[in-house]
Design a protein around this motif. Structure first.
Motif, PDB file in Angstrom:
ATOM      1  N   PHE A 153      -6.476  -0.164   8.714  1.00 50.15           N
ATOM      2  CA  PHE A 153      -6.380  -0.443   6.851  1.00 50.15           C
ATOM      3  C   PHE A 153      -8.028  -0.169   6.440  1.00 50.15           C
ATOM      4  O   PHE A 153      -8.205   0.277   5.064  1.00 50.15           O
ATOM      5  N   LEU A 154      -9.089  -0.861   7.117  1.00 46.74           N
ATOM      6  CA  LEU A 154     -10.159   0.026   6.833  1.00 46.74           C
ATOM      7  C   LEU A 154     -10.757   1.433   6.523  1.00 46.74           C
ATOM      8  O   LEU A 154     -11.666   1.569   5.677  1.00 46.74           O
ATOM      9  N   PHE A 155     -10.025   1.446   7.109  1.00 50.57           N
ATOM     10  CA  PHE A 155     -10.247   3.092   7.899  1.00 50.57           C
ATOM     11  C   PHE A 155      -9.871   3.456   6.684  1.00 50.57           C
ATOM     12  O   PHE A 155     -10.104   4.980   5.619  1.00 50.57           O
TER      13      PHE A 155
ATOM     14  N   ALA B  49       1.920   5.658   9.592  1.00 47.82           N
ATOM     15  CA  ALA B  49       1.690   5.072  10.826  1.00 47.82           C
ATOM     16  C   ALA B  49       1.642   3.590  11.629  1.00 47.82           C
ATOM     17  O   ALA B  49       1.912   2.687  11.800  1.00 47.82           O
ATOM     18  N   LEU B  50       1.026   2.493  10.032  1.00 55.73           N
ATOM     19  CA  LEU B  50       0.338   1.080  10.186  1.00 55.73           C
ATOM     20  C   LEU B  50       1.238   0.902  10.452  1.00 55.73           C
ATOM     21  O   LEU B  50       1.527  -0.552  11.004  1.00 55.73           O
ATOM     22  N   ILE B  51       2.530   0.915   9.413  1.00 54.75           N
ATOM     23  CA  ILE B  51       3.508   0.556   9.457  1.00 54.75           C
ATOM     24  C   ILE B  51       4.541   0.054  10.544  1.00 54.75           C
ATOM     25  O   ILE B  51       5.133  -0.757  10.657  1.00 54.75           O
ATOM     26  N   LEU B  52       4.737   1.152  10.823  1.00 52.08           N
ATOM     27  CA  LEU B  52       5.603   1.522  11.904  1.00 52.08           C
ATOM     28  C   LEU B  52       4.734   0.953  13.174  1.00 52.08           C
ATOM     29  O   LEU B  52       5.689   0.359  14.116  1.00 52.08           O
TER      30      LEU B  52
ATOM     31  N   ASN C 139       0.932  -1.029   0.659  1.00 51.28           N
ATOM     32  CA  ASN C 139      -0.167  -0.174  -0.116  1.00 51.28           C
ATOM     33  C   ASN C 139       0.957   0.879   0.120  1.00 51.28           C
ATOM     34  O   ASN C 139       0.763   2.404  -0.842  1.00 51.28           O
ATOM     35  N   PHE C 140       2.186   0.958   0.669  1.00 52.37           N
ATOM     36  CA  PHE C 140       2.877   2.627   1.271  1.00 52.37           C
ATOM     37  C   PHE C 140       3.929   2.846  -0.365  1.00 52.37           C
ATOM     38  O   PHE C 140       3.836   3.721  -1.415  1.00 52.37           O
TER      39      PHE C 140
END
Length: 99
Positions: free
Chosen positions: A84-86, A33-36, A3-4
């Motif tokens: 992810f849904l957000f 932020a999600l990856i981190l 996704n990134f």
């Protein structure tokens, strides 16, 4: 990570650009932020369970250390799925865009 990379490609190769629309920038920042979060808050728990299992074998599955981790892993996975849904909802609804 996919996704990134796709997000970077969209920012560079499409007319959306990073700073042109706030939803693109927010989607990009939430992805980072999600990856981190996944890297630093969940990965060590998974690695600790794998190491415990490798050193102790089958008895490690009944260890309190091993048993305590699944709950935190579940919370982490649920948090990542919600994030992810957000991201998907932001990409679909594109807040601030004229329809």
């Amino acid at each position: 990570m996919g996704n990134f990379v796709i997000g970077l490609a969209l920012v560079v190769l499409t007319p959306w650009r990073l700073f042109k629309h706030c939803w693109v920038m927010s989607n990009f920042l939430i992805t980072i932020a999600l990856i981190l979060f996944a890297m630093f808050l969940n990965a060590h728990r998974i690695l600790a369970n794998m190491e415990l299992r490798a050193t102790q074998g089958i008895p490690a599955l009944k260890s309190p250390t091993f048993m305590g981790s699944p709950n935190t892993l579940k919370v982490g996975v649920i948090d990542l799925a919600a994030g992810f849904l957000f991201l998907i909802s932001i990409a679909v609804h594109k807040p601030g865009m004229k329809k």
